[in-house]
Design a protein around this motif. Structure first.
Motif, mmCIF file in Angstrom:
data_model
loop_
_atom_site.group_PDB
_atom_site.id
_atom_site.type_symbol
_atom_site.label_atom_id
_atom_site.label_comp_id
_atom_site.label_asym_id
_atom_site.label_seq_id
_atom_site.Cartn_x
_atom_site.Cartn_y
_atom_site.Cartn_z
ATOM 1 N N GLY A 15 -15.805 -32.073 61.966
ATOM 2 C CA GLY A 15 -15.122 -33.336 62.256
ATOM 3 C C GLY A 15 -13.719 -33.408 61.695
ATOM 4 O O GLY A 15 -13.076 -34.444 61.782
ATOM 5 N N ILE A 16 -13.232 -32.318 61.090
ATOM 6 C CA ILE A 16 -11.870 -32.317 60.536
ATOM 7 C C ILE A 16 -11.023 -31.313 61.314
ATOM 8 O O ILE A 16 -11.286 -30.117 61.278
ATOM 9 C CB ILE A 16 -11.896 -32.010 59.026
ATOM 10 N N GLY A 17 -10.036 -31.841 62.032
ATOM 11 C CA GLY A 17 -9.131 -30.998 62.796
ATOM 12 C C GLY A 17 -7.924 -30.623 61.954
ATOM 13 O O GLY A 17 -7.827 -30.998 60.791
ATOM 14 N N LYS A 18 -6.998 -29.882 62.580
ATOM 15 C CA LYS A 18 -5.823 -29.401 61.839
ATOM 16 C C LYS A 18 -4.957 -30.548 61.324
ATOM 17 O O LYS A 18 -4.424 -30.480 60.223
ATOM 18 C CB LYS A 18 -4.973 -28.508 62.754
ATOM 19 N N LYS A 19 -4.789 -31.596 62.118
ATOM 20 C CA LYS A 19 -3.906 -32.702 61.712
ATOM 21 C C LYS A 19 -4.475 -33.439 60.512
ATOM 22 O O LYS A 19 -3.750 -33.766 59.571
ATOM 23 C CB LYS A 19 -3.712 -33.689 62.870
ATOM 24 N N THR A 20 -5.787 -33.718 60.552
ATOM 25 C CA THR A 20 -6.426 -34.395 59.425
ATOM 26 C C THR A 20 -6.368 -33.491 58.207
ATOM 27 O O THR A 20 -6.083 -33.945 57.091
ATOM 28 C CB THR A 20 -7.892 -34.723 59.764
ATOM 29 N N ALA A 21 -6.640 -32.198 58.415
ATOM 30 C CA ALA A 21 -6.616 -31.236 57.311
ATOM 31 C C ALA A 21 -5.246 -31.238 56.639
ATOM 32 O O ALA A 21 -5.147 -31.249 55.408
ATOM 33 C CB ALA A 21 -6.966 -29.843 57.826
ATOM 34 N N LEU A 22 -4.192 -31.277 57.441
ATOM 35 C CA LEU A 22 -2.831 -31.291 56.886
ATOM 36 C C LEU A 22 -2.602 -32.550 56.057
ATOM 37 O O LEU A 22 -2.020 -32.494 54.967
ATOM 38 C CB LEU A 22 -1.803 -31.213 58.020
ATOM 39 N N ARG A 23 -3.092 -33.689 56.554
ATOM 40 C CA ARG A 23 -2.954 -34.942 55.819
ATOM 41 C C ARG A 23 -3.636 -34.833 54.454
ATOM 42 O O ARG A 23 -3.100 -35.264 53.427
ATOM 43 C CB ARG A 23 -3.556 -36.086 56.645
ATOM 44 N N LEU A 24 -4.832 -34.238 54.436
ATOM 45 C CA LEU A 24 -5.575 -34.087 53.184
ATOM 46 C C LEU A 24 -4.836 -33.162 52.224
ATOM 47 O O LEU A 24 -4.722 -33.433 51.032
ATOM 48 C CB LEU A 24 -6.985 -33.546 53.464
ATOM 49 N N LEU B 157 -10.370 -38.493 48.891
ATOM 50 C CA LEU B 157 -9.363 -38.100 49.872
ATOM 51 C C LEU B 157 -9.092 -39.259 50.828
ATOM 52 O O LEU B 157 -10.003 -40.038 51.131
ATOM 53 C CB LEU B 157 -9.848 -36.868 50.651
ATOM 54 N N PRO B 158 -7.859 -39.379 51.336
ATOM 55 C CA PRO B 158 -7.528 -40.514 52.205
ATOM 56 C C PRO B 158 -8.273 -40.441 53.527
ATOM 57 O O PRO B 158 -8.348 -39.374 54.140
ATOM 58 C CB PRO B 158 -6.017 -40.374 52.405
ATOM 59 N N GLY B 159 -8.849 -41.562 53.940
ATOM 60 C CA GLY B 159 -9.523 -41.633 55.237
ATOM 61 C C GLY B 159 -10.926 -41.068 55.236
ATOM 62 O O GLY B 159 -11.557 -40.976 56.278
ATOM 63 N N ILE B 160 -11.431 -40.680 54.057
ATOM 64 C CA ILE B 160 -12.795 -40.153 53.988
ATOM 65 C C ILE B 160 -13.644 -41.094 53.144
ATOM 66 O O ILE B 160 -13.401 -41.268 51.952
ATOM 67 C CB ILE B 160 -12.795 -38.715 53.415
ATOM 68 N N GLY B 161 -14.623 -41.722 53.798
ATOM 69 C CA GLY B 161 -15.534 -42.637 53.107
ATOM 70 C C GLY B 161 -16.746 -41.881 52.607
ATOM 71 O O GLY B 161 -16.855 -40.669 52.767
ATOM 72 N N LYS B 162 -17.680 -42.629 52.009
ATOM 73 C CA LYS B 162 -18.862 -42.006 51.412
ATOM 74 C C LYS B 162 -19.738 -41.301 52.452
ATOM 75 O O LYS B 162 -20.268 -40.237 52.200
ATOM 76 C CB LYS B 162 -19.706 -43.082 50.699
ATOM 77 N N LYS B 163 -19.861 -41.910 53.637
ATOM 78 C CA LYS B 163 -20.744 -41.322 54.661
ATOM 79 C C LYS B 163 -20.188 -40.007 55.174
ATOM 80 O O LYS B 163 -20.923 -39.035 55.342
ATOM 81 C CB LYS B 163 -20.915 -42.306 55.839
ATOM 82 N N THR B 164 -18.883 -39.985 55.441
ATOM 83 C CA THR B 164 -18.243 -38.745 55.896
ATOM 84 C C THR B 164 -18.326 -37.703 54.788
ATOM 85 O O THR B 164 -18.614 -36.525 55.039
ATOM 86 C CB THR B 164 -16.768 -38.997 56.252
#
Lengths: 203, 203
Positions: free
Chosen positions: B20-29, A18-25
């Motif tokens: 650590g994942i908010g609505k905006k990040t969730a939408l991007r994913l 997924l975009p913006g998600i690295g291995k640690k996250t």
């Protein structure tokens, strides 16, 4: 990263695509799911698969939709005479969040970009022309991002529409509300002075 | 946020339950997944559900594992006489990543914390005692985080082990390699002076 479990490794790799998600996250997310009840994790996966399987693009405006016609196009209270042209679905959401617009949309699905090999034929411009031919539309608002590609796209579309008697506008640009002048970029500040709006107190 | 699609809304809400994942990040994913081929999204969901359904905790050390016995405990090349006590699975991975440790682990699953209502009975301390009774272990390394709760846990375990002739140690604390003294916190720097190590060039 050293995984003692193949299952964990595969789940981490899945999240890391997924975009913006690295291995640690990704690992943090997977370890969170390990501690959740099994049915919650199944619901999580189910919501995603169901979304991907059943999501459609609106036949009229190309917005994401559950039905052949999206909720905005199907809403009888919206003004069918005004169409706002945007680049992506995210822009539709951003404008909807303002509650200031009661017309319809047309999602281009990108902008003309010769460098990335995107021409007018790759965008939803033909369907826009078809919508306009139906004669219900009287105004077009261009809400495309102010980049070189965006401006090219606006120019291309407005040239295509030059034989119509549609009112064509672009959204206003200038210094944001609450923004301080000294922090505004030069281009925006410069244009906001050139495109100044007349102001007079009423008395 | 204004979703024109129920399917998108549900998928966004599913992602937004993750830490650590908010609505905006969730939408991007979610919008990223909309543009992926359907089978990729199914593989993504599958990896997560399979992980949750089949993941086990190692019977011996409580590490995450695909089998009843984890890959570390099952490895015949590891030194079975040394056991490193850690708080969580993530600490096992961190130590494994260093490639400096060839013994086994014991994952406590937390630390003693009266405030959060976690007592010794909630941690994997009984199984540690059972492992020690089997007589193969000769050294215990405490690699618990240096918090008040961590220190309490170390104190509790070492008290339980006081009648054994095990060698007990904690990992070394001090200024990190590559770290600059002026940026080290006072406690760490102070302890690194009190616990100084003798140094002499060999000639």
């Amino acid at each position: 990263m050293n995984f003692s479990s193949k299952l964990i490794e595969e789940a981490v790799n899945a999240f890391a695509t997924l975009p913006g998600i690295g291995k640690k996250t990704a690992l943090r997310l997977v370890l969170h799911l390990v501690n959740q009840p099994g049915e919650n994790v199944e619901q999580f996966a189910d919501a995603i698969v169901k979304m991907r399987q059943h999501i459609k693009f609106c036949e009229t405006c190309h917005n994401l939709s559950d039905e052949p016609l999206c909720a905005i196009c199907a809403d009888p209270r919206r003004d069918r005479g005004v169409v706002c042209i945007v680049e992506s679905i995210r822009d539709v959401m951003a404008i909807e969040d303002t509650s200031q617009y009661r017309g319809l949309y047309h999602v281009l699905g990108g902008v003309i970009s010769p460098i990335e090999g995107i021409g007018p034929g790759d965008l939803n411009i033909d369907t826009l022309a078809q919508r306009i031919q139906q004669g219900e539309i009287r105004e077009i608002i261009m809400a495309v991002n102010p980049t070189i590609e965006g401006d090219t796209t606006i120019f291309y579309i407005s040239k295509k529409l030059k034989d119509t008697d549609l009112k064509i506008s672009t959204i206003a640009r200038g210094v944001s509300f609450g923004g301080e002048l000294e922090y505004a970029d030069e281009l925006t500040l410069g244009r906001s002075i050139v495109a100044r709006v007349s102001y007079r107190t009423e008395d």
